[in-house]
Scaffold this active site. Structure first.
Site, mmCIF file in Angstrom:
data_model
loop_
_atom_site.group_PDB
_atom_site.id
_atom_site.type_symbol
_atom_site.label_atom_id
_atom_site.label_comp_id
_atom_site.label_asym_id
_atom_site.label_seq_id
_atom_site.Cartn_x
_atom_site.Cartn_y
_atom_site.Cartn_z
ATOM 1 N N SER A 184 43.929 120.022 74.766
ATOM 2 C CA SER A 184 42.948 119.790 73.695
ATOM 3 C C SER A 184 43.505 118.794 72.682
ATOM 4 O O SER A 184 42.790 117.933 72.164
ATOM 5 C CB SER A 184 42.611 121.122 73.020
ATOM 6 N N TRP A 200 43.141 115.405 74.112
ATOM 7 C CA TRP A 200 41.737 114.941 74.039
ATOM 8 C C TRP A 200 41.452 114.281 72.701
ATOM 9 O O TRP A 200 40.709 113.317 72.601
ATOM 10 C CB TRP A 200 40.794 116.135 74.249
ATOM 11 N N HIS A 201 42.058 114.841 71.637
ATOM 12 C CA HIS A 201 41.758 114.348 70.293
ATOM 13 C C HIS A 201 42.298 112.951 70.030
ATOM 14 O O HIS A 201 41.793 112.264 69.144
ATOM 15 C CB HIS A 201 42.281 115.319 69.237
ATOM 16 N N GLY A 202 43.312 112.547 70.734
ATOM 17 C CA GLY A 202 43.762 111.190 70.464
ATOM 18 C C GLY A 202 45.018 110.801 71.198
ATOM 19 O O GLY A 202 45.794 111.648 71.642
ATOM 20 N N PHE A 211 37.080 109.472 68.530
ATOM 21 C CA PHE A 211 37.398 110.130 69.793
ATOM 22 C C PHE A 211 36.336 109.793 70.839
ATOM 23 O O PHE A 211 36.387 110.307 71.916
ATOM 24 C CB PHE A 211 37.505 111.643 69.591
#
Lengths: 426, 310
Positions: free
Chosen positions: A281, A284-286, A426
């Site tokens: 996760s 995913w954010h960056g 994102f």
């Protein structure tokens, strides 16, 4: 940030690939190997696009730094690409659909136009909520008549979302950016304040956008899933993630955590599943080590929480749980916001060792006070169920006073200088 | 649907009335700051009331670098520092024009950074403080429309004009400042170890045409009003490549051709001491006093109105 018309090819590719592979998966539903093969093709193409545009340069630069440290030359050039708007969101939405078809949760959509609308539905395309096909696709086939109450409630949501975004989030950002972009110049005391303010900023920015998205969809007759549920009232990290970015946390739960075994495995494997879900996760954010650390921190929090829940059954007061959770979340946000890992650790060090003069801008603080004050009143009212709703008053005059006051506050106190939603990156 | 449309029309009508009332109220409060407040509302004061022999214009570097009392003691004339934090070059020109509509000072001094005229510079228009005057002055109107074409619609709302002004409007009634003729002293010393030793401005060889136009307009305006104009680059702590920029040469030529005095203290060695600075771009009070004393000597050497007024 990221708008070149040619990048529309990417969302079109994602749409077409998941549309076709889902039809093929359904056609071959009795042939497990073929089904799996088409699913894997969908994964490779969609995550491949995401990797190239979002992660390639980060990984390349990281390898370069590592090899440079060892004295080895690494000469693979970076790609000159922009990060397409909403790519993380629509990729997950499209891949989620493919998995649902694979599992038999939903029939494959045969109408390409309907499916394309699902992937690119404008209210939630840019920054979520990440919708499920089971919820949204059937709605496109319903007929809607004009419904006064539905339209008004949608507009009220949009107004509140706008307030959160331009009056609170963007105003707080002027202070937060001034400090975070110049960390060495600021004292630990300023950094503590700015850490609290960033928590407010990111919540209002993201929840504000989600609220506008949900409101605009409601005006048109569509119901999107709730994405935030007053997360800072959570009494544990587990509860925090049931209230924060709900569409993403449920996506990871349904499509990663549960397939890994969830909590129906050995305890140590359960803990591993928790950690890895939040680690990913974070990714995913960056594309930055700070997001990895942020995700790992939350993974670690959940692991510790799960262990303590299993072995130490201690009843603690509500207020203690609330503040404990808040402090853990605030600490992790430092890594989320910091420009780089060095800054993040410098902030943490200064918070504990360097108390000094607080950076004060009375004007900005006054505006923040007004916005946060109104926000807090609404959050407390909603959380504890106080029956005091100006916007739903049975008296028309009160409702209109509320509407005019909110619009006036937005126009008088809002920040309108093209600042973007945080999650748009994102 | 009919009920919805009627309610929308009612809401818009009420909003229109509230918008006008708020606009009137804010203008009234603004005017009250000229007579009844503990301190000044800077832009409004400069536009409507300031009067001195020498006026100093610029952004935060002007506001914190020029000490009027030093000028007044040395030159024997009145001085007011009209520097305003976070304002663009166009903002200064608009203020100058409104002042000249009222009276001609003997001298106008403009603190400038030539790098801000580069195409890649971040000196965006920053005209928020002038929005309330959109309808009262053609030059201000022109600048605001240049900033964003949509402003022609947005500025029809008094609430939008007064966006982010509320606290600044109320501050003069609540907080009193010692009147230092517009100057705002900075009190801290910077941490030298934290600064980059060199600052490199980006350039693509292009200049912001609208800013150059504003510069030429300003020069012409002062000439027509027989006002002596002086441009100054005040000190910075870090070394930079500002003299290599096209904007520096271009502006130097414009000012030289127009016979306008131009003083460049950008790489001054006298103040190359971190105890004189609060940060890399701003002198603290000690530095401002030293710089003002140094600069005033150069002004005196000019064959200007100051020499005759002594």
């Amino acid at each position: 940030m990221s708008w070149k018309p040619i990048y529309a090819v990417l969302i079109f590719t994602s749409t077409l690939v998941t549309y076709v592979t889902s039809l093929l998966i359904e056609k071959n539903r009795r042939n497990t190997n073929k089904k799996k093969a088409f699913l894997i093709i969908s994964f490779i193409i969609n995550f491949g696009i995401l990797f190239i545009f979002k992660y390639y340069n980060f990984i390349n630069s990281s390898i370069f730094s590592l090899f440079e440290y060892w004295g080895i030359r690494w000469q693979v050039p970076n790609l000159d690409v922009l990060l397409p708007v909403g790519i993380s969101f629509y990729t997950f939405q499209a891949v989620g659909y493919t998995i649902d078809v694979y599992r038999g949760t939903i029939r494959a959509e045969r109408h390409l136009g309907m499916y394309a609308l699902f992937v690119s539905f404008f209210p939630q395309l840019v920054a979520g909520p990440i919708e499920r096909a089971t919820n949204l696709l059937p709605q496109f086939r319903q007929k809607f008549d004009f419904d006064y109450d539905r339209v008004v409630s949608g507009l009220k949501l949009m107004m509140w979302g706008m307030f959160m975004k331009v009056v609170v989030a963007d105003r707080v950002a002027t202070y937060v950016d001034a400090v975070y972009n110049n960390v060495p110049q600021h004292s630990g005391s300023s950094l503590i304040i700015v850490s609290v303010l960033f928590a407010i900023q990111i919540y209002c920015d993201f929840a504000g956008y989600s609220t506008i998205a949900i409101g605009s969809a409601r005006v048109m007759g569509f119901t999107l899933m709730q994405n935030f549920n007053r997360p800072y009232f959570a009494r544990s990290i587990k509860e925090f993630w049931s209230r924060w970015h709900i569409s993403l946390s449920t996506w990871f739960k349904d499509y990663l955590y549960i397939p890994l075994g969830g909590n129906r495995v050995k305890f140590t494997r359960h803990l591993f599943n928790l950690f890895i879900t939040f680690f990913i996760s974070g990714i995913w954010h960056g594309a930055n080590w700070t997001f990895l650390i942020w995700g790992s921190l939350h993974g670690m929090y959940l692991v510790i929480e799960t262990i303590s829940r299993k072995y130490f059954k201690i009843n603690t007061p509500y207020v203690f749980d609330l503040f404990k959770t808040l402090i853990l979340v605030l600490f992790a946000w430092i890594f989320f916001r910091a420009n780089n890992v060095a800054d993040a650790f410098l902030i943490v060090t200064k918070i504990f060792t360097e108390f000094g003069q607080v950076y004060v801008d009375l004007t900005v603080m006054s505006y923040i006070g007004i916005g946060v004050g109104i926000l807090l009143m609404k959050e407390i009212k909603d959380e504890f169920g106080f029956n005091l709703s100006l916007s739903n008053s049975k008296h028309k005059s009160i409702r209109f006073i509320y509407y005019i006051s909110m619009i006036s506050l937005i126009l008088l106190l809002g920040v309108f200088d093209n600042s973007q939603f945080i999650y748009i990156q994102f | 649907m009919k009920k919805f449309i009627l309610n929308i029309l009612l809401l818009v009508s009420l909003l229109f009335i509230v918008d006008r009332l708020i606009g009137l109220t804010f203008n009234k409060i603004r005017d009250c700051t000229l007579v009844n407040s503990k301190s000044k509302l800077d832009t409004h004061f400069i536009l409507n009331k300031v009067e001195a022999d020498i006026l100093i214009f610029g952004n935060s570097r002007a506001k914190h670098h020029y000490v009027p009392s030093v000028f007044m003691d040395s030159l024997g004339c009145s001085v007011y520092n009209c520097g305003l934090d976070g304002t663009s070059f166009e903002y200064r020109v608009a203020l100058i024009k409104k002042v000249l509509d009222r009276y001609p000072p003997k001298t106008i001094l403009i603190d400038i950074e030539t790098s801000l005229f580069e195409d890649l510079s971040e000196d965006i228009m920053k005209l928020n403080g002038l929005y309330p005057y959109f309808k009262s002055d053609s030059l201000i109107r022109a600048f605001i429309l240049q900033e964003d074409k949509m402003n022609v619609i947005k500025m029809q709302s008094y609430m939008v004009q007064n966006n982010s002004q509320l606290i600044d409007l109320l501050k003069p009634f609540v907080i009193s400042y010692e009147d230092e003729y517009g100057y705002d002293p900075l009190k801290r010393r910077m941490k030298e170890s934290l600064l980059p030793k060199n600052l490199t401005y980006s350039s693509n060889g292009k200049l912001k045409e609208e800013k150059l136009e504003a510069l030429r307009y300003c020069v012409e305006l002062c000439k027509n009003n027989n006002v002596e104009l002086i441009f100054v680059i005040s000190p910075r702590f870090v070394n930079s490549n500002y003299k290599e920029l096209k904007s520096y040469r271009y502006i130097s030529n414009i000012l030289s051709d127009s016979d306008v005095n131009f003083f460049d203290y950008g790489d001054i060695s006298l103040l190359n001491n971190s105890i004189m600075f609060q940060d890399g771009a701003h002198l603290n009070h000690d530095g401002a006093v030293e710089f003002s004393k140094y600069f005033v000597k150069d002004i005196k050497r000019l064959n200007s109105k100051f020499v005759s007024s002594n």
